[in-house]
Design an enzyme around this catalytic site. Structure first.
Site, PDB file in Angstrom:
ATOM      1  N   TRP A 101       0.838  -1.213   0.000  1.00 39.02           N
ATOM      2  CA  TRP A 101       0.000   0.000   0.000  1.00 39.02           C
ATOM      3  C   TRP A 101       0.864   1.251   0.000  1.00 39.02           C
ATOM      4  O   TRP A 101       0.536   2.249  -0.642  1.00 39.02           O
ATOM      5  CB  TRP A 101      -0.970  -0.018   1.178  1.00 39.02           C
ATOM      6  N   ASP A 171      -1.378   6.717   6.212  1.00 40.11           N
ATOM      7  CA  ASP A 171      -2.499   5.839   5.855  1.00 40.11           C
ATOM      8  C   ASP A 171      -2.700   4.899   7.040  1.00 40.11           C
ATOM      9  O   ASP A 171      -1.834   4.074   7.338  1.00 40.11           O
ATOM     10  CB  ASP A 171      -2.128   5.054   4.584  1.00 40.11           C
ATOM     11  N   LYS A 195     -11.801  -1.597   6.868  1.00 37.35           N
ATOM     12  CA  LYS A 195     -10.968  -2.512   7.634  1.00 37.35           C
ATOM     13  C   LYS A 195     -11.446  -2.565   9.089  1.00 37.35           C
ATOM     14  O   LYS A 195     -11.663  -3.629   9.617  1.00 37.35           O
ATOM     15  CB  LYS A 195      -9.497  -2.090   7.575  1.00 37.35           C
TER      16      LYS A 195
HETATM   17  C1  PLP Z   1      -7.052  -1.889   2.099  1.00 35.28           C
HETATM   18  C2  PLP Z   1      -6.025  -0.841   2.158  1.00 35.28           C
HETATM   19  C3  PLP Z   1      -5.908   0.146   1.166  1.00 35.28           C
HETATM   20  C4  PLP Z   1      -6.774   0.166  -0.073  1.00 35.28           C
HETATM   21  O1  PLP Z   1      -8.035   0.533   0.253  1.00 35.28           O
HETATM   22  P1  PLP Z   1      -9.159   0.802  -0.872  1.00 35.28           P
HETATM   23  O2  PLP Z   1     -10.220   1.443  -0.074  1.00 35.28           O
HETATM   24  O3  PLP Z   1      -9.517  -0.518  -1.438  1.00 35.28           O
HETATM   25  O4  PLP Z   1      -8.575   1.715  -1.894  1.00 35.28           O
HETATM   26  C5  PLP Z   1      -4.945   1.110   1.323  1.00 35.28           C
HETATM   27  N1  PLP Z   1      -4.143   1.135   2.396  1.00 35.28           N
HETATM   28  C6  PLP Z   1      -4.215   0.201   3.363  1.00 35.28           C
HETATM   29  C7  PLP Z   1      -3.288   0.263   4.525  1.00 35.28           C
HETATM   30  C8  PLP Z   1      -5.162  -0.813   3.270  1.00 35.28           C
HETATM   31  O5  PLP Z   1      -5.227  -1.743   4.229  1.00 35.28           O
END
Ligand code: PLP
Length: 360
Positions: A101, A171, A195
Site C-alpha cells: 500500500w 495511511d 478494515k
Molecule cells: C485496504 C487498504 C488500502 C486500499 O483501500 P481501498 O479502499 O480498497 O482503496 C490502502 N491502504 C491500506 C493500509 C489498506 O489496508
C-alpha cells in the site's frame, strides 16, 4: 442465524450490536418512515447523523480543533493521488516503503512530482519496519508519507518516523481506532473504513486546516480538492450516506466499550493470545519481526503450501473464515480488528493447536 468467526482483512467483521441496530432501523429510521439509504443527504435527519458521527469521532480520537474531519469516497487508493495533488507545493515528497500500500501511494505520487524513497523493507519481503530515526529528508520535501499498519505483511510502526520537522501523512486504514493516537503529530491521518470501522465506500480524512487551500496542483479535479470537501462539510455532492451512518454507530460502540485505550487493551489481549501460540508452535510460524508485529493483521505460515491449504480448508469447515493470506504472499493471515471478540481468537488458537497435533 449463524455467524462465523470472520478473519477477513477487509471488508471485515463489524460489531454485532451495530448490525442489529441497523437491521432494526432498516425500514423506519426513528419514525421517519424510511431507511437512511432512502433519505436526502440535505435533509435534517441526515444532517444530524453526519454531525453526530463527526462529533463522536472527534471525541474518541481527541482531534484538535485545527483539524478538519472529512468523509470522502474513492477508497484509500484514490487518496494516494489526493495527497500529492493537495500537498506537493515543491513537487517533492519522501515515502517510506513498508509494503504494497505504501508502494502504491509512492508510485501514484510519482505521477505528480518527485517521490523519494526514504527507507524500505523490501529486502526482507516487508517483514519489518526500517529504522526511521535519521532519514535522508531534505528541506524541499513537502511531506513524509507512511502506511502505519501494513495490512498485507502484518507490521506496524510502533514509533513514528523522525520527519525532521516535515509534515507527516499516514495511511491508517487497517489500524484506524485500534488504539489512541496523538493526532497533532500528523498533518494528515486517513483511511478507508472497511478494515476497522464500517462498510466499504467511506474514507475518513483528518487534515490540519492550514493544508486545506486553493493552492493545489494544476488539473486537480474539483472533487479531489480538499478545500471543496471542507468548505461543504463533506456534502459537496452526495456522500456515502449509509456508510457514514454505520460508521457513526461504530463510534458509539467504541465509546460504550470505553474508548480507544480500552480498544487497545482488548486488541493487545487478542494479539497476545495468537502470537504466544505462534511462538511456541512447531507447525505454525509468524512471519514478522517481533518488535514490529501488528495488533490487527497476523500473518503466519506452516512452511508448506499444501499444509497451508489443508489448514485453511479445515478451519473454514469449523467456521473460521477468510484466513487465506493476501494473494501476493500466500500463507495465512488472521485479521483481528476491533470487532473480533476475544472468544474468536481463543477458539481459533484451540483449533490450530488441535490441527497441529493431528498433523504432527
Ligand atoms: C485496504 C487498504 C488500502 C486500499 O483501500 P481501498 O479502499 O480498497 O482503496 C490502502 N491502504 C491500506 C493500509 C489498506 O489496508
Amino acid at each position: 442465524m449463524s455467524r462465523v468467526y470472520n478473519f477477513s482483512a477487509g471488508p471485515a467483521v463489524l460489531p454485532e450490536e451495530v448490525l442489529k441496530e441497523a437491521a432494526d432501523e432498516m425500514m423506519d429510521y426513528k419514525g421517519s418512515g424510511m431507511s437512511v439509504m432512502e433519505m436526502s443527504h440535505r435533509g435534517k435527519i441526515f444532517d444530524g447523523i453526519i454531525k453526530e458521527a463527526e462529533a463522536d469521532l472527534r471525541d474518541i480520537m481527541n482531534i484538535p480543533d485545527n483539524y478538519k474531519v472529512l468523509f470522502l469516497q474513492g477508497g484509500a487508493s484514490q487518496f494516494f493521488a489526493e495527497v500529492p495533488m493537495n500537498m506537493m507545493k515543491n513537487k517533492k515528497a519522501g515515502y517510506i516503503i513498508t509494503g504494497q500500500w505504501a508502494k502504491k501511494a509512492f508510485q501514484e505520487a510519482k505521477i505528480y512530482g518527485e517521490a523519494v524513497e526514504l527507507a524500505s523493507s523490501a529486502d526482507k519481503t516487508f517483514s519489518y519496519i526500517p529504522d526511521c530515526s535519521d532519514l535522508p529528508i531534505t528541506d524541499d520535501m513537502d511531506y513524509v508519507y507512511i502506511c502505519e499498519n501494513n495490512t498485507i505483511y502484518g507490521t506496524k510502526f510502533k514509533t513514528l518516523p523522525d520527519t525532521k520537522g516535515k509534515d507527516l501523512v499516514a495511511d491508517v486504514s487497517s489500524c484506524f481506532l485500534s488504539e489512541p493516537i496523538d493526532v497533532s503529530k500528523y498533518a494528515v491521518v486517513y483511511g478507508g473504513v472497511q478494515k476497522n470501522i464500517g462498510p466499504a465506500g467511506v474514507v475518513i480524512a483528518i487534515i490540519r486546516e492550514d493544508l486545506i487551500t486553493d493552492d493545489v496542483l494544476e488539473g486537480t479535479p474539483t472533487m479531489l480538492k480538499w478545500k471543496t470537501q471542507a468548505d461543504n462539510d463533506s456534502l459537496y455532492n452526495t456522500p456515502p450516506c449509509y456508510g457514514i451512518y454505520i460508521c457513526g454507530k461504530v463510534f458509539k460502540w467504541i465509546k460504550k466499550m470505553g474508548g480507544l485505550s480500552a480498544m487497545k487493551e482488548h486488541n493487545e489481549k487478542k494479539a497476545k493470545i495468537l502470537y504466544d501460540f505462534l511462538d511456541q508452535s512447531k507447525l505454525f510460524k509468524g512471519t514478522v519481526a517481533k518488535e514490529d508485529r501488528s495488533l490487527m493483521n497476523v500473518p503466519f505460515i506452516t512452511g508448506s503450501e499444501e499444509m497451508d491449504a489443508k489448514f485453511i480448508k479445515a478451519a473454514e469447515k469449523e467456521g473460521f473464515v477468510s484466513l487465506k493470506g493476501h494473494r501476493t504472499v500466500g500463507g495465512m493471515r488472521a485479521s483481528i480488528y476491533n470487532a473480533m471478540p476475544i472468544e474468536g481468537v481463543v477458539k481459533l488458537v484451540e483449533f490450530m493447536d488441535k490441527f497441529e497435533k493431528e498433523n504432527a
